[in-house]
Design a protein around this motif. Structure first.
Motif, PDB file in Angstrom:
ATOM      1  N   LEU A 115       0.831  -1.204   0.000  1.00 22.27           N
ATOM      2  CA  LEU A 115       0.000   0.000   0.000  1.00 22.27           C
ATOM      3  C   LEU A 115       0.863   1.251   0.000  1.00 22.27           C
ATOM      4  O   LEU A 115       0.602   2.200  -0.756  1.00 22.27           O
ATOM      5  CB  LEU A 115      -0.919   0.013   1.232  1.00 22.27           C
ATOM      6  CG  LEU A 115      -2.292  -0.621   1.135  1.00 22.27           C
ATOM      7  CD1 LEU A 115      -3.020  -0.499   2.463  1.00 22.27           C
ATOM      8  CD2 LEU A 115      -3.116   0.023   0.030  1.00 22.27           C
ATOM      9  N   ARG A 116       1.875   1.261   0.846  1.00 20.23           N
ATOM     10  CA  ARG A 116       2.746   2.435   0.936  1.00 20.23           C
ATOM     11  C   ARG A 116       3.483   2.674  -0.377  1.00 20.23           C
ATOM     12  O   ARG A 116       3.599   3.815  -0.838  1.00 20.23           O
ATOM     13  CB  ARG A 116       3.757   2.238   2.069  1.00 20.23           C
ATOM     14  CG  ARG A 116       4.584   3.490   2.381  1.00 20.23           C
ATOM     15  CD  ARG A 116       5.634   3.200   3.436  1.00 20.23           C
ATOM     16  NE  ARG A 116       6.270   4.401   3.936  1.00 20.23           N
ATOM     17  CZ  ARG A 116       7.225   5.089   3.304  1.00 20.23           C
ATOM     18  NH1 ARG A 116       7.644   4.680   2.125  1.00 20.23           N
ATOM     19  NH2 ARG A 116       7.748   6.185   3.849  1.00 20.23           N
ATOM     20  N   HIS A 117       3.968   1.612  -1.005  1.00 20.53           N
ATOM     21  CA  HIS A 117       4.732   1.754  -2.240  1.00 20.53           C
ATOM     22  C   HIS A 117       3.893   2.298  -3.384  1.00 20.53           C
ATOM     23  O   HIS A 117       4.425   2.957  -4.287  1.00 20.53           O
ATOM     24  CB  HIS A 117       5.355   0.418  -2.643  1.00 20.53           C
ATOM     25  CG  HIS A 117       6.502   0.003  -1.776  1.00 20.53           C
ATOM     26  ND1 HIS A 117       7.505   0.872  -1.399  1.00 20.53           N
ATOM     27  CD2 HIS A 117       6.816  -1.195  -1.200  1.00 20.53           C
ATOM     28  CE1 HIS A 117       8.387   0.239  -0.633  1.00 20.53           C
ATOM     29  NE2 HIS A 117       7.985  -1.009  -0.500  1.00 20.53           N
ATOM     30  N   GLN A 118       2.584   2.035  -3.356  1.00 23.19           N
ATOM     31  CA  GLN A 118       1.751   2.506  -4.458  1.00 23.19           C
ATOM     32  C   GLN A 118       1.244   3.931  -4.245  1.00 23.19           C
ATOM     33  O   GLN A 118       0.626   4.507  -5.140  1.00 23.19           O
ATOM     34  CB  GLN A 118       0.544   1.571  -4.653  1.00 23.19           C
ATOM     35  CG  GLN A 118      -0.524   1.705  -3.582  1.00 23.19           C
ATOM     36  CD  GLN A 118      -1.709   0.772  -3.815  1.00 23.19           C
ATOM     37  OE1 GLN A 118      -1.579  -0.236  -4.507  1.00 23.19           O
ATOM     38  NE2 GLN A 118      -2.850   1.114  -3.260  1.00 23.19           N
ATOM     39  N   CYS A 119       1.548   4.508  -3.072  1.00 24.79           N
ATOM     40  CA  CYS A 119       1.067   5.861  -2.784  1.00 24.79           C
ATOM     41  C   CYS A 119       1.860   6.906  -3.563  1.00 24.79           C
ATOM     42  O   CYS A 119       3.082   6.817  -3.684  1.00 24.79           O
ATOM     43  CB  CYS A 119       1.153   6.154  -1.281  1.00 24.79           C
ATOM     44  SG  CYS A 119      -0.100   5.301  -0.310  1.00 24.79           S
ATOM     45  N   GLU A 120       1.152   7.899  -4.063  1.00 19.25           N
ATOM     46  CA  GLU A 120       1.774   8.996  -4.802  1.00 19.25           C
ATOM     47  C   GLU A 120       2.242  10.099  -3.859  1.00 19.25           C
ATOM     48  O   GLU A 120       3.143  10.862  -4.203  1.00 19.25           O
ATOM     49  CB  GLU A 120       0.785   9.543  -5.831  1.00 19.25           C
ATOM     50  CG  GLU A 120       0.377   8.504  -6.873  1.00 19.25           C
ATOM     51  CD  GLU A 120      -0.837   8.912  -7.671  1.00 19.25           C
ATOM     52  OE1 GLU A 120      -1.359  10.026  -7.420  1.00 19.25           O
ATOM     53  OE2 GLU A 120      -1.272   8.131  -8.541  1.00 19.25           O
ATOM     54  N   LEU A 121       1.600  10.203  -2.692  1.00 16.20           N
ATOM     55  CA  LEU A 121       2.016  11.139  -1.656  1.00 16.20           C
ATOM     56  C   LEU A 121       2.433  10.344  -0.426  1.00 16.20           C
ATOM     57  O   LEU A 121       1.706   9.450   0.007  1.00 16.20           O
ATOM     58  CB  LEU A 121       0.871  12.089  -1.269  1.00 16.20           C
ATOM     59  CG  LEU A 121       0.587  13.294  -2.163  1.00 16.20           C
ATOM     60  CD1 LEU A 121      -0.612  14.070  -1.591  1.00 16.20           C
ATOM     61  CD2 LEU A 121       1.784  14.207  -2.279  1.00 16.20           C
ATOM     62  N   VAL A 122       3.594  10.657   0.125  1.00 24.31           N
ATOM     63  CA  VAL A 122       4.068  10.046   1.368  1.00 24.31           C
ATOM     64  C   VAL A 122       4.489  11.177   2.286  1.00 24.31           C
ATOM     65  O   VAL A 122       5.347  11.985   1.933  1.00 24.31           O
ATOM     66  CB  VAL A 122       5.250   9.089   1.116  1.00 24.31           C
ATOM     67  CG1 VAL A 122       5.794   8.562   2.445  1.00 24.31           C
ATOM     68  CG2 VAL A 122       4.822   7.930   0.218  1.00 24.31           C
ATOM     69  N   PHE A 123       3.853  11.275   3.461  1.00 19.12           N
ATOM     70  CA  PHE A 123       4.154  12.371   4.375  1.00 19.12           C
ATOM     71  C   PHE A 123       5.435  12.168   5.187  1.00 19.12           C
ATOM     72  O   PHE A 123       6.248  13.073   5.283  1.00 19.12           O
ATOM     73  CB  PHE A 123       2.972  12.605   5.330  1.00 19.12           C
ATOM     74  CG  PHE A 123       1.751  13.182   4.658  1.00 19.12           C
ATOM     75  CD1 PHE A 123       1.812  13.684   3.369  1.00 19.12           C
ATOM     76  CD2 PHE A 123       0.535  13.234   5.319  1.00 19.12           C
ATOM     77  CE1 PHE A 123       0.684  14.222   2.746  1.00 19.12           C
ATOM     78  CE2 PHE A 123      -0.585  13.775   4.714  1.00 19.12           C
ATOM     79  CZ  PHE A 123      -0.518  14.262   3.421  1.00 19.12           C
TER      80      PHE A 123
ATOM     81  N   TRP B  85       0.013   8.231   1.868  1.00 18.07           N
ATOM     82  CA  TRP B  85       0.494   7.560   3.078  1.00 18.07           C
ATOM     83  C   TRP B  85       0.698   8.624   4.146  1.00 18.07           C
ATOM     84  O   TRP B  85       1.628   9.419   4.071  1.00 18.07           O
ATOM     85  CB  TRP B  85       1.775   6.798   2.795  1.00 18.07           C
ATOM     86  CG  TRP B  85       2.188   5.878   3.895  1.00 18.07           C
ATOM     87  CD1 TRP B  85       3.154   6.087   4.827  1.00 18.07           C
ATOM     88  CD2 TRP B  85       1.623   4.584   4.187  1.00 18.07           C
ATOM     89  NE1 TRP B  85       3.237   5.008   5.682  1.00 18.07           N
ATOM     90  CE2 TRP B  85       2.319   4.067   5.313  1.00 18.07           C
ATOM     91  CE3 TRP B  85       0.610   3.822   3.604  1.00 18.07           C
ATOM     92  CZ2 TRP B  85       2.021   2.819   5.856  1.00 18.07           C
ATOM     93  CZ3 TRP B  85       0.329   2.580   4.150  1.00 18.07           C
ATOM     94  CH2 TRP B  85       1.022   2.091   5.258  1.00 18.07           C
ATOM     95  N   VAL B  86      -0.178   8.621   5.159  1.00 13.38           N
ATOM     96  CA  VAL B  86      -0.219   9.725   6.116  1.00 13.38           C
ATOM     97  C   VAL B  86       0.795   9.535   7.237  1.00 13.38           C
ATOM     98  O   VAL B  86       1.568  10.456   7.550  1.00 13.38           O
ATOM     99  CB  VAL B  86      -1.641   9.889   6.694  1.00 13.38           C
ATOM    100  CG1 VAL B  86      -1.698  11.096   7.635  1.00 13.38           C
ATOM    101  CG2 VAL B  86      -2.659  10.057   5.565  1.00 13.38           C
ATOM    102  N   VAL B  87       0.795   8.378   7.879  1.00 17.02           N
ATOM    103  CA  VAL B  87       1.699   8.103   9.003  1.00 17.02           C
ATOM    104  C   VAL B  87       2.191   6.668   8.913  1.00 17.02           C
ATOM    105  O   VAL B  87       1.633   5.849   8.174  1.00 17.02           O
ATOM    106  CB  VAL B  87       1.006   8.329  10.373  1.00 17.02           C
ATOM    107  CG1 VAL B  87       0.633   9.788  10.568  1.00 17.02           C
ATOM    108  CG2 VAL B  87      -0.215   7.414  10.530  1.00 17.02           C
ATOM    109  N   GLY B  88       3.214   6.373   9.702  1.00 17.09           N
ATOM    110  CA  GLY B  88       3.730   5.009   9.780  1.00 17.09           C
ATOM    111  C   GLY B  88       2.989   4.204  10.825  1.00 17.09           C
ATOM    112  O   GLY B  88       1.771   4.316  10.976  1.00 17.09           O
ATOM    113  N   THR B  89       3.721   3.412  11.590  1.00 15.60           N
ATOM    114  CA  THR B  89       3.110   2.532  12.583  1.00 15.60           C
ATOM    115  C   THR B  89       2.437   3.336  13.685  1.00 15.60           C
ATOM    116  O   THR B  89       2.995   4.317  14.184  1.00 15.60           O
ATOM    117  CB  THR B  89       4.176   1.615  13.196  1.00 15.60           C
ATOM    118  OG1 THR B  89       4.767   0.834  12.157  1.00 15.60           O
ATOM    119  CG2 THR B  89       3.561   0.687  14.236  1.00 15.60           C
TER     120      THR B  89
END
Length: 362
Positions: free
Chosen positions: A11-19, A321-325
């Motif tokens: 999911l994270r890898h396919q995100c166009e925005l990563v915060f 991708w808004v936040v990590g764990t």
């Protein structure tokens, strides 16, 4: 890695925005960038720690920290274990002090006990940085005191400049050498507005990371006086850390080092602007309220499973991708995440970012 973690990675890898964090390259992109940099700079491999690339980079870091010498090592765990071992040898005391949330306590499987037979003494309160008064409270003699700048587990908090100087003076009075756990020293300089050497002055040895803030493949640098570093190299060989080639790790750090350092002030200011916006969202708290580094802990008035489910839905539907764990907080029903602000957020305004955080607790 279990299935749900694999799905979340995808999911994270396919995100166009990563915060969170800095933009990261794929392995292929990283290796191409390193190849081009090495070709431009006529880089040759080191051989078991001997080579121009390695020695020049070590001297650059030593000069930046105001120390006579430095040595590159494959990991911060190795660098810090060697540091406490050397201070124990010099003092004849098998005992050192460290913050209750030190990496040596929480993330290294008690290596200082299992490998070096040393006794670690917790110093200070786990929610705040070590202060001069905390040294007064220690009744035992210590070979050295590890001081983490900043304290990661309290959201990147730092002592203010006066408190830091008082800590250094108190250690001198007690005759306790200071070792800096500077895994995030690069992120701390903007808060103090001092040079790295001024911050490191009064510390007898300093460890800095080459992957956390800098973005290298791996590696760390340990700095101190010439005798200290000469003996550190001996222990590096004893622990299997003198690799045949360290040039890949050094090149990946050296090629982006100056640029990353130049971004830290902007990242701190972006963190403070974001924290100010997050404070206005019901059900969210930020620690510290005014970030002291480009790191903060964000608390949600919601169970971690709910927050992560919403995060995953946003990633799937909106490619963000808004936040990590997100993990449980100490207050029942609340959860917390760590947000490291890198260049990913520098180009995004609060108006673009804040609505996603509202969704997490909506």
């Amino acid at each position: 890695m279990n299935n749900i973690n694999q799905q979340r990675q995808q999911l994270r890898h396919q995100c166009e925005l990563v915060f969170p964090g800095f933009h990261t390259l794929s392995p292929a992109e990283e290796f191409r960038a390193m190849s081009a940099w090495c070709e431009t700079n006529h880089i040759e491999h080191d051989i078991y720690g001997e080579g121009e690339l390695l020695s020049n980079f070590e001297q650059k870091i030593a000069s930046l920290l105001g120390k006579p010498a430095a040595v590159f090592m494959p990991s911060g765990v190795m660098a810090q274990l060697i540091a406490v071992q050397l201070w124990a040898e010099r003092s004849g005391l098998p005992r050192f002090g460290m913050h209750p949330t030190s990496h040596l306590i929480g993330h290294e499987e008690q290596a200082y006990q299992a490998l070096l037979k040393l006794h670690g003494v917790p110093v200070g309160d786990r929610l705040t940085p070590i202060l001069a008064a905390d040294i007064d409270a220690v009744k035992q003699s210590l070979a050295c005191l590890l001081v983490e700048l900043p304290i990661r587990h309290s959201g990147g908090q730092l002592p203010d400049w006066e408190q830091l100087q008082a800590l250094k003076e108190k250690a001198r009075e007690r005759g306790i050498p200071l070792h800096m756990d500077g895994a995030r020293l690069w992120e701390s300089q903007a808060f103090y507005g001092k040079t790295h050497a001024e911050i490191a002055d009064g510390f007898d040895s300093v460890y800095v990371s080459m992957y956390k803030g800098i973005g290298g493949i791996a590696g760390a640098v340990l700095a101190g006086d010439e005798d200290f570093i000469a003996t550190a190299r001996l222990w590096q060989r004893r622990l299997g850390g003198t690799l045949v080639h360290q040039s890949p790790m050094v090149a990946s750090s050296a090629m982006r080092f100056d640029e990353r350092l130049s971004q830290m002030e902007a990242c701190l200011q972006r963190s403070r602007a974001l924290a100010e916006g997050l404070q206005n969202i019901p059900g969210i708290r930020v620690n510290p309220a005014v970030p002291q580094t480009n790191m903060m802990h964000i608390y949600f008035d919601a169970h971690q499973d709910k927050v992560m489910a919403v995060r995953d839905k946003i990633a799937e539907e909106e490619k963000c991708w808004v936040v990590g764990t997100v993990r449980p907080a100490e207050v029942p029903g609340w959860s917390v995440t760590e947000l490291y602000v890198g260049d990913n957020l520098l180009a995004l305004s609060n108006e673009q970012v804040i609505p996603y955080f509202r969704q997490l607790v909506g």
